[in-house]
Write an enzyme that holds these catalytic residues in place. Structure first.
Site, mmCIF file in Angstrom:
data_model
loop_
_atom_site.group_PDB
_atom_site.id
_atom_site.type_symbol
_atom_site.label_atom_id
_atom_site.label_comp_id
_atom_site.label_asym_id
_atom_site.label_seq_id
_atom_site.Cartn_x
_atom_site.Cartn_y
_atom_site.Cartn_z
ATOM 1 N N ASP A 1 21.332 -2.332 4.125
ATOM 2 C CA ASP A 1 20.725 -2.771 3.022
ATOM 3 C C ASP A 1 20.165 -4.322 3.687
ATOM 4 O O ASP A 1 20.365 -5.465 4.539
ATOM 5 C CB ASP A 1 21.403 -4.026 2.112
ATOM 6 C CG ASP A 1 20.749 -4.306 0.759
ATOM 7 O OD1 ASP A 1 19.720 -4.991 0.698
ATOM 8 O OD2 ASP A 1 21.339 -3.975 -0.292
ATOM 9 N N VAL A 2 18.400 -3.896 3.918
ATOM 10 C CA VAL A 2 17.319 -4.978 4.735
ATOM 11 C C VAL A 2 17.643 -7.001 4.370
ATOM 12 O O VAL A 2 16.908 -7.482 4.781
ATOM 13 C CB VAL A 2 16.421 -4.432 4.558
ATOM 14 C CG1 VAL A 2 15.566 -3.389 5.372
ATOM 15 C CG2 VAL A 2 15.712 -4.343 2.754
ATOM 16 N N THR B 1 6.356 8.750 -6.531
ATOM 17 C CA THR B 1 7.969 8.863 -6.090
ATOM 18 C C THR B 1 8.300 8.887 -7.320
ATOM 19 O O THR B 1 8.027 8.198 -8.403
ATOM 20 C CB THR B 1 7.520 7.679 -5.236
ATOM 21 O OG1 THR B 1 6.870 6.349 -5.571
ATOM 22 C CG2 THR B 1 6.401 7.736 -4.132
ATOM 23 N N LYS C 1 4.657 -8.874 -3.009
ATOM 24 C CA LYS C 1 4.086 -8.125 -2.113
ATOM 25 C C LYS C 1 2.782 -9.126 -1.848
ATOM 26 O O LYS C 1 2.051 -8.995 -0.889
ATOM 27 C CB LYS C 1 3.322 -7.132 -3.197
ATOM 28 C CG LYS C 1 4.154 -5.708 -3.857
ATOM 29 C CD LYS C 1 4.628 -4.756 -1.773
ATOM 30 C CE LYS C 1 5.563 -3.559 -1.913
ATOM 31 N NZ LYS C 1 5.673 -2.852 -1.088
ATOM 32 N N TYR D 1 7.599 -8.143 -8.593
ATOM 33 C CA TYR D 1 7.393 -7.729 -7.163
ATOM 34 C C TYR D 1 5.768 -7.720 -6.574
ATOM 35 O O TYR D 1 5.456 -7.397 -5.919
ATOM 36 C CB TYR D 1 6.597 -5.643 -7.999
ATOM 37 C CG TYR D 1 6.200 -4.307 -7.251
ATOM 38 C CD1 TYR D 1 7.606 -4.476 -6.015
ATOM 39 C CD2 TYR D 1 5.135 -4.143 -6.831
ATOM 40 C CE1 TYR D 1 7.097 -2.728 -5.163
ATOM 41 C CE2 TYR D 1 4.825 -3.531 -6.487
ATOM 42 C CZ TYR D 1 6.066 -2.229 -4.927
ATOM 43 O OH TYR D 1 5.792 -1.420 -4.399
#
Length: 312
Positions: free
Chosen positions: A56-57, A181, A149, A145
């Site tokens: 998990d980053v 995706t 970003k 999000y």
């Protein structure tokens, strides 16, 4: 080469493109079964060696250990990220925190580990970070999000400036628009309707080719998608008009007509269905041909998407 988010979407598409070049790979993701399947596909595509690390980053120590376990890495592609949909006043605090943890702070963990790794080796190193058109513009219902970003774009540009004097280190940012995706289906949501990528939708393979191009010849920022630069220009030059229409456009092109239940998606744990494509567009079958009635849409999500788009 090390790829994060390598079990699905853009990360997996990039891994497969690298595998087709005969590149040894190290893939990082949270799901062991999905990583095993990704490794199988990469070996079949031509990679002579594929190692996988369940990671998990958001876990800085685990990311550093993954780099140590990988051995000498020449290039790193950071593609891990998650999405949550909701009007900001209804967005659960834990959803906001998790999106920022994965999409921003997790990416920062990977960038930091990559820089330390490259400097320790003293040889050439390439880092490509997958950003987004939503790192340059805004839409409603995606505040977490978009915040992540925008900050990620700022981080990458800062790193590019700081590392400019180190000629052996090359840092690039790839910013795609809507991509076919599974991320839309896997997103957390508090919206009453389903989510979909707005037209025009690019393939994960087109983003992967942009990543490979940056590995071959680094660029500060590469946008993927025909309308991306124009949308960014409209956001900057005509902000009043943009604000007036963006919510209506979002409802028209980024939401399905199908009711959807509230979901945490893959924010806190992997979900089934990790793969390259989301199934929204049939490869090689342009949507305008479907609208004209020359190509029958397929069943499933793509059929619903095309039926929604063709509805009067």
């Amino acid at each position: 080469m090390l790829v994060t988010g390598g079990s699905s979407g853009i990360g997996l598409a990039t891994a497969l493109a690298l595998a087709a070049r005969g590149t040894p790979l190290v893939l990082l993701a949270r799901s062991a079964p999905a990583l095993a399947e990704a490794a199988r596909q990469c070996r079949a595509a031509g990679s002579p060696s594929v190692d996988t690390v369940v990671c998990d980053v958001t876990d800085r120590v685990a990311v550093e250990e993954a780099f140590a376990q990988a051995g000498p890495v020449q290039s790193v592609v950071q593609a891990a990220g998650v999405i949550a949909y909701a009007e900001f006043r209804e967005l659960p605090e834990e959803h906001l925190d998790r999106v920022l943890e994965v999409t921003l702070l997790g990416a920062a963990n990977v960038v930091r580990a990559a820089l330390h790794h490259f400097h320790a080796r003293g040889s050439r190193g390439d880092l490509v970070v997958v950003g987004s058109l939503l790192g340059r513009v805004v839409t409603p219902y995606m505040s977490s999000y978009i915040t992540a970003k925008w900050a990620l774009h700022g981080l990458v540009r800062t790193v590019q400036v700081e590392q400019r004097r180190h000629r052996h280190l090359r840092v690039s940012l790839v910013a795609p628009g809507p991509v076919d995706t599974p991320i839309y289906e896997h997103a957390a949501s508090r919206l009453p309707l389903g989510r979909r990528p707005p037209l025009p939708v690019d393939s994960p393979e087109s983003v992967a080719q942009a990543v490979l191009s940056c590995l071959d010849r680094p660029r500060r920022t590469t946008m993927v998608g025909a309308l991306g630069p124009w949308v960014a220009l409209g956001f900057t030059v005509l902000p009043g008009l943009y604000d007036a229409i963006v919510t209506r456009v979002f409802h028209a092109v980024a939401m399905t007509r199908t009711p959807a239940e509230r979901s945490e998606g893959n924010l806190f744990a992997p979900v089934e269905g990790e793969q390259v494509h989301g199934g929204w567009v049939r490869p090689g079958r342009p949507l305008d041909r479907v609208r004209a009635g020359r190509v029958p849409p397929r069943h499933g999500r793509a059929a619903r998407y095309l039926e929604d788009e063709c509805a009067p």
